[in-house]
Design a protein around this motif. Structure first.
Motif, PDB file in Angstrom:
ATOM      1  N   GLY A  22       0.809  -1.086  -0.098  1.00  0.00           N
ATOM      2  CA  GLY A  22      -0.136   0.053  -0.059  1.00  0.00           C
ATOM      3  C   GLY A  22       0.839   1.322   0.080  1.00  0.00           C
ATOM      4  N   GLU A  23       2.027   1.156   0.548  1.00  0.00           N
ATOM      5  CA  GLU A  23       2.886   2.337   0.673  1.00  0.00           C
ATOM      6  C   GLU A  23       3.278   2.956  -0.520  1.00  0.00           C
ATOM      7  N   ALA A  24       3.867   1.660  -1.309  1.00  0.00           N
ATOM      8  CA  ALA A  24       4.307   1.812  -2.697  1.00  0.00           C
ATOM      9  C   ALA A  24       3.194   2.598  -3.558  1.00  0.00           C
ATOM     10  N   THR A  44      14.308   6.649   6.905  1.00  0.00           N
ATOM     11  CA  THR A  44      14.488   5.433   7.151  1.00  0.00           C
ATOM     12  C   THR A  44      13.156   4.728   7.159  1.00  0.00           C
ATOM     13  N   GLY A  45      13.107   3.392   6.358  1.00  0.00           N
ATOM     14  CA  GLY A  45      12.039   2.725   6.390  1.00  0.00           C
ATOM     15  C   GLY A  45      11.681   1.822   5.237  1.00  0.00           C
ATOM     16  N   CYS A  46      10.514   1.383   4.975  1.00  0.00           N
ATOM     17  CA  CYS A  46      10.219   0.615   3.836  1.00  0.00           C
ATOM     18  C   CYS A  46      10.502   1.308   2.527  1.00  0.00           C
ATOM     19  N   LEU A  47      10.042   2.362   2.506  1.00  0.00           N
ATOM     20  CA  LEU A  47      10.028   3.031   1.377  1.00  0.00           C
ATOM     21  C   LEU A  47      11.401   3.405   0.600  1.00  0.00           C
ATOM     22  N   LEU A  67      18.147   9.894   7.542  1.00  0.00           N
ATOM     23  CA  LEU A  67      18.374   8.862   9.042  1.00  0.00           C
ATOM     24  C   LEU A  67      16.887   8.403   9.132  1.00  0.00           C
ATOM     25  N   PHE A  68      16.283   7.826  10.343  1.00  0.00           N
ATOM     26  CA  PHE A  68      14.978   7.156  10.637  1.00  0.00           C
ATOM     27  C   PHE A  68      14.169   8.799  11.046  1.00  0.00           C
ATOM     28  N   GLU A  69      14.861   9.645  11.751  1.00  0.00           N
ATOM     29  CA  GLU A  69      13.975  10.456  12.798  1.00  0.00           C
ATOM     30  C   GLU A  69      14.076  11.839  11.999  1.00  0.00           C
ATOM     31  N   ASN A  70      14.805  12.148  10.883  1.00  0.00           N
ATOM     32  CA  ASN A  70      14.934  13.616  10.608  1.00  0.00           C
ATOM     33  C   ASN A  70      14.589  13.946   9.200  1.00  0.00           C
ATOM     34  N   ALA A  97       7.653   9.850   5.209  1.00  0.00           N
ATOM     35  CA  ALA A  97       8.159   9.032   6.304  1.00  0.00           C
ATOM     36  C   ALA A  97       7.101   8.016   6.882  1.00  0.00           C
ATOM     37  N   GLY A  98       7.281   6.934   7.290  1.00  0.00           N
ATOM     38  CA  GLY A  98       6.308   5.914   7.841  1.00  0.00           C
ATOM     39  C   GLY A  98       5.734   6.575   9.042  1.00  0.00           C
ATOM     40  N   ASP A  99       4.704   5.717   9.546  1.00  0.00           N
ATOM     41  CA  ASP A  99       4.278   6.362  10.886  1.00  0.00           C
ATOM     42  C   ASP A  99       5.244   6.220  12.200  1.00  0.00           C
ATOM     43  N   GLY A 100       6.209   5.422  12.030  1.00  0.00           N
ATOM     44  CA  GLY A 100       7.119   5.396  13.192  1.00  0.00           C
ATOM     45  C   GLY A 100       8.218   6.333  12.953  1.00  0.00           C
ATOM     46  N   GLY A 101       8.561   6.664  11.777  1.00  0.00           N
ATOM     47  CA  GLY A 101       9.402   7.986  11.611  1.00  0.00           C
ATOM     48  C   GLY A 101       8.853   9.027  11.864  1.00  0.00           C
ATOM     49  N   THR A 102       7.437   9.086  11.781  1.00  0.00           N
ATOM     50  CA  THR A 102       6.562  10.399  11.809  1.00  0.00           C
ATOM     51  C   THR A 102       5.955  10.629  13.444  1.00  0.00           C
ATOM     52  N   ASP A 126       1.028   5.783   6.617  1.00  0.00           N
ATOM     53  CA  ASP A 126       0.484   5.176   7.684  1.00  0.00           C
ATOM     54  C   ASP A 126       0.275   3.799   7.401  1.00  0.00           C
ATOM     55  N   THR A 127       1.154   2.917   7.697  1.00  0.00           N
ATOM     56  CA  THR A 127       1.156   1.469   7.720  1.00  0.00           C
ATOM     57  C   THR A 127       0.703   0.848   8.901  1.00  0.00           C
ATOM     58  N   GLU A 128       0.658   1.819  10.077  1.00  0.00           N
ATOM     59  CA  GLU A 128       0.291   1.344  11.320  1.00  0.00           C
ATOM     60  C   GLU A 128       1.115   0.441  12.003  1.00  0.00           C
ATOM     61  N   VAL A 129       2.369   0.436  11.603  1.00  0.00           N
ATOM     62  CA  VAL A 129       3.450  -0.644  12.218  1.00  0.00           C
ATOM     63  C   VAL A 129       4.568  -0.241  11.574  1.00  0.00           C
ATOM     64  N   TYR A 130       5.659  -0.754  12.381  1.00  0.00           N
ATOM     65  CA  TYR A 130       7.227  -0.519  11.606  1.00  0.00           C
ATOM     66  C   TYR A 130       7.355  -1.623  10.899  1.00  0.00           C
ATOM     67  N   SER A 131       7.133  -1.558   9.429  1.00  0.00           N
ATOM     68  CA  SER A 131       6.851  -2.382   8.454  1.00  0.00           C
ATOM     69  C   SER A 131       8.244  -2.819   8.134  1.00  0.00           C
ATOM     70  N   ASN A 132       9.238  -1.976   7.960  1.00  0.00           N
ATOM     71  CA  ASN A 132      10.632  -2.458   7.576  1.00  0.00           C
ATOM     72  C   ASN A 132      11.236  -3.218   8.221  1.00  0.00           C
ATOM     73  N   THR A 133      11.314  -3.280   9.774  1.00  0.00           N
ATOM     74  CA  THR A 133      11.963  -4.112  10.509  1.00  0.00           C
ATOM     75  C   THR A 133      11.274  -5.392  11.247  1.00  0.00           C
ATOM     76  N   GLY A 134       9.968  -5.629  10.484  1.00  0.00           N
ATOM     77  CA  GLY A 134       9.270  -6.806  10.805  1.00  0.00           C
ATOM     78  C   GLY A 134       8.411  -6.603  11.871  1.00  0.00           C
TER      79      GLY A 134
ATOM     80  N   THR B  87      25.482  12.507  17.164  1.00  0.00           N
ATOM     81  CA  THR B  87      26.503  11.478  16.494  1.00  0.00           C
ATOM     82  C   THR B  87      25.942  10.841  15.290  1.00  0.00           C
ATOM     83  N   GLU B  88      24.748  10.320  15.287  1.00  0.00           N
ATOM     84  CA  GLU B  88      24.165   9.673  14.212  1.00  0.00           C
ATOM     85  C   GLU B  88      24.007  10.378  12.823  1.00  0.00           C
ATOM     86  N   VAL B  89      23.832  11.622  13.178  1.00  0.00           N
ATOM     87  CA  VAL B  89      24.017  12.433  11.887  1.00  0.00           C
ATOM     88  C   VAL B  89      25.370  12.746  11.424  1.00  0.00           C
TER      89      VAL B  89
END
Ligand SMILES: Cc1ncc(C[n+]2csc(CCOP(=O)(O)OP(=O)(O)O)c2C)c(N)n1
Lengths: 300, 394
Positions: A22-24, A44-47, A67-70, A97-102, A126-134, B87-89
């Motif tokens: 769905g994300e694609a 960072t994430g599936c996309l 990165l994941f958070e920026n 970003a995904g829902d986790g990254g957001t 919003d895949t409602e889950v951390y898809s990328n990491t399982g 650090t990560e950045v």
């Protein structure tokens, strides 16, 4: 589809997403609406992972993953740089970003981006889950969903909390335009993205994007699942301008479905139908949907 | 023009002369005056740059990352906890070959929380892929920023300019501030080799698996190794244009025919030079090697500079807990495989702002003259405080 159409896709084929992702589907739709004059950032994430396995890339537009958070902070830097360099000639900056990254790890960065008033469109898939990491739980995982970090068991009915109301949090920052959308309604996504990009300032679009592997549904059910979420009232589609709801996607009485229709085909909710007492939880989820219908005036 | 300036103010003036297009930093003592001074310049219209009020150091680093990737000369500054939060950045900026320049106002790292100077913060990040240079005084800190932008942009490697918190950031010194034309001729406008633009779309920051990751890291390593020569060239050219040379990778002070060589970096060198002058007057064969560039690590230059000494004492304000001073271990590596090795000892001093006095340095030097056994020491520890802290721990 003609060859020309395939070649002109801004997010090209050949990526490694699961069949039925769905994300694609949502991301491709977003980009088609946004056009070529964009710069994208991606958390960072599936996309990110399924589109850019080195040395290949699906992106026919300028794109950066840090990165994941920026994703929101990197987009802020891009937007400011374009202005400082005098290159802000209609180029739209879009953070993805995904829902986790957001909603989780990227929340501070998103808040800063919104509050500083950058001219950026932030899209949360919003895949409602951390898809990328399982398939671990995120702040946008719904009530009672099974994830790998909110497993079911004698003491657990899956995720114990409700979805974080992210659009409300974004609205409290004074975002100029907010919309929720669904991979089940691509034309609606396109309209909302185009509308978002017609505003100057911080914009936020959150797109419900079924994760077939994480939710445990057949890959041909992506669109049907997304539509059932909308038509049960579990995923209300609305638009906000300057903090006010200006439009909702009404559910026609004939289209209204009980949450059952949405929950039952998904393995992440299977425990609700397998174990005694599950029906109580289904009722609670129905109550969430009913409250949404009430709150957003979805019936009509 | 010679002016009397606080260290932070001097850095802000020098950074402004470098004409950054995007400035973004987050306040933390003792870096804060730098970003405050830049904010004032922006408010007065003396500096023309995009300015972002970050919500954290993590965001500040991410903003300059995005700006640099868009082709803008980008600058940030931080300290201690802020640097660790980044650090990560930091790794990410280096991995993407973005020529960001950052000032680190060196400060101790928590716990215990402590706002005073040592060099644990930047030394802990020595492996993140940034060039690291340490300034001895305010003038050198200022000059180093001009060189840093030139080196970073020539090599596409980010540069960290490290200056001791308080001791340099809050010290008022006479500084020769160059004119804008002079800086402009040394440092041309940034012409990025690649940048994000719809006119020529690129993908930055893609995922590399086991099939390609190692090769990409190897290229980074090779680029860093080649950076040594660029730093040497840049310092020489700077000397030609500005008439000031403070070393490039390493720099000796009264080191020829020295039996004992003390090695250090940053503001400690000032105190050490005074002590060495006195010791030389008294007839003791003691000299100094200043390490100006910690990354790329000047292994050959250090070997060359130290190999004739009988004893080497590495005096530094950081520690790899459970081992010894970080620089000391690295200097030992410069002698790997050498047939003749000086006896190398580690002296950890000045942590958390503990004063390093002339008599401390004197004690270290004289101690090494009389006993050259290799050792690891923390110099300047107060044994009464140690005893009471020990009681509390028990
Ligand atoms: C700082 C950090 N913590 C954790 C991870 C591991 N990680 C990568 S992607 C991801 C989850 C992504 O989930 P989401 O944002 O929902 O995106 P999706 O994959 O569902 O599209 C996690 C936990 C990471 N890369 N960086």
């Amino acid at each position: 589809m003609s060859n020309e159409q395939v070649e002109s896709r801004l997010m090209a084929y050949g990526h490694t997403a699961c069949a039925g992702c769905g994300e694609a589907l949502a991301a491709r739709t977003v980009l088609e609406a946004a056009g070529r004059n964009v710069i994208l950032t991606n958390a960072t994430g599936c996309l990110e992972v399924f589109t850019t396995r080195f040395p290949r890339s699906s992106w026919q537009v300028p794109w950066i993953h840090s990165l994941f958070e920026n994703a929101a902070s990197v987009a802020s830097g891009i937007e400011v740089a374009l202005k400082a360099l005098g290159r802000d000639t209609g180029t739209k900056v879009i953070a993805q970003a995904g829902d986790g990254g957001t909603a989780d790890i990227g929340m501070g960065a998103l808040s800063g981006m919104l509050e500083r008033g950058h001219d950026i469109l932030y899209v949360c898939y919003d895949t409602e889950v951390y898809s990328n990491t399982g398939y671990q739980r995120s702040g946008l995982t719904p009530l009672n969903a099974l994830t790998t970090t909110s497993p079911t068991g004698k003491m657990s009915w899956g995720n114990a909390t409700r979805k974080k109301d992210l659009p409300a949090i974004v609205a409290a920052h004074g975002a100029v335009y907010i919309a929720t959308a669904s991979a089940g309604y691509p034309v609606d996504i396109q309209r909302k993205i185009k509308k978002a990009l017609s505003f100057t300032g911080p914009k936020y679009v959150q797109i419900h994007s079924p994760c077939v592997s994480g939710w445990g549904v057949e890959s041909h059910l992506t669109v049907r699942m997304a539509q059932a979420a909308v038509n049960s009232g579990l995923y209300p589609l609305f638009e906000m301008e300057d903090g006010e709801i200006v439009r909702v996607r009404k559910i026609k009485r004939d289209d209204l479905v009980p949450v059952d229709e949405y929950l039952r085909p998904q393995k992440r909710f299977a425990h609700l139908y397998r174990y005694p007492g599950g029906d109580e939880h289904v009722k609670q989820i129905q109550a969430v949907a009913d409250a949404n219908i009430e709150r957003y005036g979805l019936l009509g | 023009m010679r002016r009397i300036l606080e260290g932070s103010r001097a850095v802000a003036e020098f950074v402004a002369l470098c004409r950054p297009k995007v400035v973004c930093a987050y306040p933390i003592t003792p870096q804060t005056h730098i970003v405050e001074d830049l904010a004032r310049m922006l408010a007065d219209g003396r500096l023309d740059a995009g300015y972002v009020l970050a919500d954290s150091e993590f965001t500040a680093a991410s903003v300059v990352l995005g700006a640099s990737a868009t082709g803008a000369r980008a600058y940030t500054a931080t300290s201690s906890q802020g640097l660790l939060l980044m650090t990560e950045v930091m790794f990410n900026i280096a991995g993407m070959r973005l020529p960001v320049v950052m000032t680190v106002a060196n400060r101790a790292v928590s716990a215990p929380i402590n706002i005073w100077n040592d060099q644990q913060d930047s030394m802990s990040l020595r492996d993140c892929g940034w060039i690291q240079m340490y300034a001895e005084d305010v003038q050198e800190a200022g000059d180093m920023h001009i060189q840093a932008f030139e080196i970073a942009e020539r090599l596409n490697i980010p540069v960290m300019v490290c200056m001791d918190g308080y001791i340099l950031t809050h010290a008022t010194e006479t500084v020769d501030v160059p004119g804008p034309e002079q800086v402009d001729s040394y440092l041309p406008p940034f012409e990025p080799r690649f940048y994000l633009t719809p006119d020529d779309p690129i993908t930055l920051g893609s995922m590399a698996g086991p099939d390609a990751y190692m090769e990409i890291r190897m290229l980074l390593h090779q680029a860093m190794q080649k950076a040594s020569q660029a730093i040497v060239d840049s310092a020489a050219r700077f000397a030609g244009e500005f008439g000031r040379f403070r070393g490039d990778l390493v720099e000796g002070y009264r080191d020829s025919d020295a039996e004992v060589l003390l090695v250090s970096m940053g503001s400690l060198l000032g105190t050490m030079k005074e002590v060495v002058d006195e010791l030389r007057d008294e007839g003791h064969p003691v000299g100094i090697i200043k390490v100006r560039t910690v990354r790329p690590f000047p292994r050959n230059q250090l070997h060359e500079a130290l190999h004739n000494a009988r004893v080497v004492g590495v005096v530094e304000k950081d520690i790899s807990l459970g081992l010894e001073g970080i620089l000391c271990s690295e200097i030992r590596s410069a002698f790997c495989g050498a047939s003749l090795t000086p006896n190398i000892s580690s002296f950890v001093v000045g942590l958390g702002g503990r004063d390093v006095r002339k008599r401390d340095i004197r004690k270290i030097a004289l101690g090494l003259l009389s006993d050259d056994t290799c050792r690891v020491e923390m110099t300047g520890v107060d044994h009464e405080v140690l005893w009471s802290a020990h009681q509390i721990e028990d």
